[in-house]
Write a protein that holds these residues in place. Structure first.
Motif, short mmCIF file in Angstrom:
data_model
loop_
_atom_site.label_atom_id
_atom_site.label_comp_id
_atom_site.label_asym_id
_atom_site.label_seq_id
_atom_site.Cartn_x
_atom_site.Cartn_y
_atom_site.Cartn_z
N PHE A 64 -1.74 9.72 5.55
CA PHE A 64 -0.87 8.68 4.98
C PHE A 64 -1.63 7.36 4.87
N ASN A 65 -2.35 6.98 5.92
CA ASN A 65 -3.11 5.73 5.90
C ASN A 65 -4.18 5.75 4.80
N ARG A 66 -4.86 6.86 4.64
CA ARG A 66 -5.90 6.96 3.61
C ARG A 66 -5.31 6.89 2.20
N ILE A 67 -4.19 7.57 1.99
CA ILE A 67 -3.53 7.53 0.68
C ILE A 67 -3.07 6.10 0.38
N ASN A 68 -2.52 5.41 1.37
CA ASN A 68 -2.12 4.02 1.19
C ASN A 68 -3.28 3.15 0.75
N LEU A 69 -4.41 3.33 1.39
CA LEU A 69 -5.59 2.55 1.06
C LEU A 69 -6.06 2.84 -0.36
N ILE A 70 -6.10 4.10 -0.72
CA ILE A 70 -6.52 4.47 -2.08
C ILE A 70 -5.54 3.91 -3.11
N TYR A 71 -4.25 4.11 -2.88
CA TYR A 71 -3.26 3.61 -3.83
C TYR A 71 -3.31 2.09 -3.92
N GLY A 72 -3.54 1.43 -2.79
CA GLY A 72 -3.63 -0.03 -2.80
C GLY A 72 -4.73 -0.56 -3.68
N THR A 73 -5.78 0.23 -3.87
CA THR A 73 -6.90 -0.22 -4.70
C THR A 73 -6.67 0.01 -6.19
N ILE A 74 -5.75 0.90 -6.54
CA ILE A 74 -5.54 1.20 -7.96
C ILE A 74 -4.19 0.75 -8.50
N CYS A 75 -3.27 0.32 -7.63
CA CYS A 75 -1.91 0.03 -8.08
C CYS A 75 -1.83 -1.09 -9.12
N GLU A 76 -2.75 -2.02 -9.11
CA GLU A 76 -2.69 -3.09 -10.09
C GLU A 76 -2.97 -2.58 -11.51
N TRP A 120 9.63 6.44 1.69
CA TRP A 120 10.23 7.64 2.29
C TRP A 120 9.29 8.25 3.34
N ILE A 121 8.01 8.35 3.01
CA ILE A 121 7.04 8.92 3.95
C ILE A 121 6.97 8.06 5.22
N GLU A 122 6.95 6.74 5.04
CA GLU A 122 6.88 5.85 6.19
C GLU A 122 8.10 6.03 7.10
N VAL A 123 9.27 6.21 6.52
CA VAL A 123 10.48 6.46 7.32
C VAL A 123 10.33 7.77 8.09
N GLN A 124 9.78 8.80 7.44
CA GLN A 124 9.59 10.08 8.13
C GLN A 124 8.62 9.95 9.29
N ILE A 125 7.50 9.29 9.05
CA ILE A 125 6.48 9.12 10.08
C ILE A 125 7.00 8.31 11.26
N ASN A 126 7.86 7.34 10.99
CA ASN A 126 8.41 6.50 12.06
C ASN A 126 9.66 7.08 12.71
#
Length: 143
Positions: A64-76, A120-126
């Motif tokens: 999840f952390n890695r996907i967040n980082l990757i998405y954060g770099t391309i979302c713009e 949704w994923i963050e809610v599941q993980i927490n």
């Protein structure tokens, strides 16, 4: 880099493991194996004497952390205008359904779909019932 780390762009801070905890040690072992050039099958193999649920939880959170980082770099580059559909190429379109606001599969622009998915994923993980923070406590043990 401020635009990459903007929470409104679906970037989430990494979930941390308590230093000195067993999960922290498992996390360090997982990180070391991923950077060592080792066979991936061996890298994800359950270490001897460790709880399988804890090992899986560590890898899910790391992923999840890695996907967040990757998405954060391309979302713009993927806006509602440039990415009006959440798709997996020309053959696949992903639709969002959460049985709360979206009761039926609904076509959404990719950024909106990704925001809902990451939330949704963050809610599941927490969720302590799914990913308890107490080491060795699996979902089946929760009452």
């Amino acid at each position: 880099l401020k635009h990459v780390f903007n929470k409104d762009k679906t970037f989430r801070p990494k979930r941390k493991f308590e230093p000195g905890s067993q999960r922290f040690e498992l996390h360090k072992r997982a990180q070391a194996s991923l950077h060592s050039g080792v066979d991936l099958k061996a890298a994800v193999q359950l270490p001897s004497g460790e709880d399988q649920n804890d090992w899986v939880a560590v890898h899910v959170v790391d992923f999840f952390n890695r996907i967040n980082l990757i998405y954060g770099t391309i979302c713009e580059f993927c806006t509602e205008r440039t990415c009006p559909v959440m798709s997996g190429g020309p053959k696949y379109e992903y639709r969002w359904q959460d049985d709360i606001k979206y009761k039926k599969p609904t076509a959404l622009p990719a950024p909106q779909y990704m925001n809902l998915l990451m939330d949704w994923i963050e809610v599941q993980i927490n969720n302590e019932d799914i990913f308890p923070t107490s080491v060795g406590k699996c979902k089946d043990e929760v009452l």
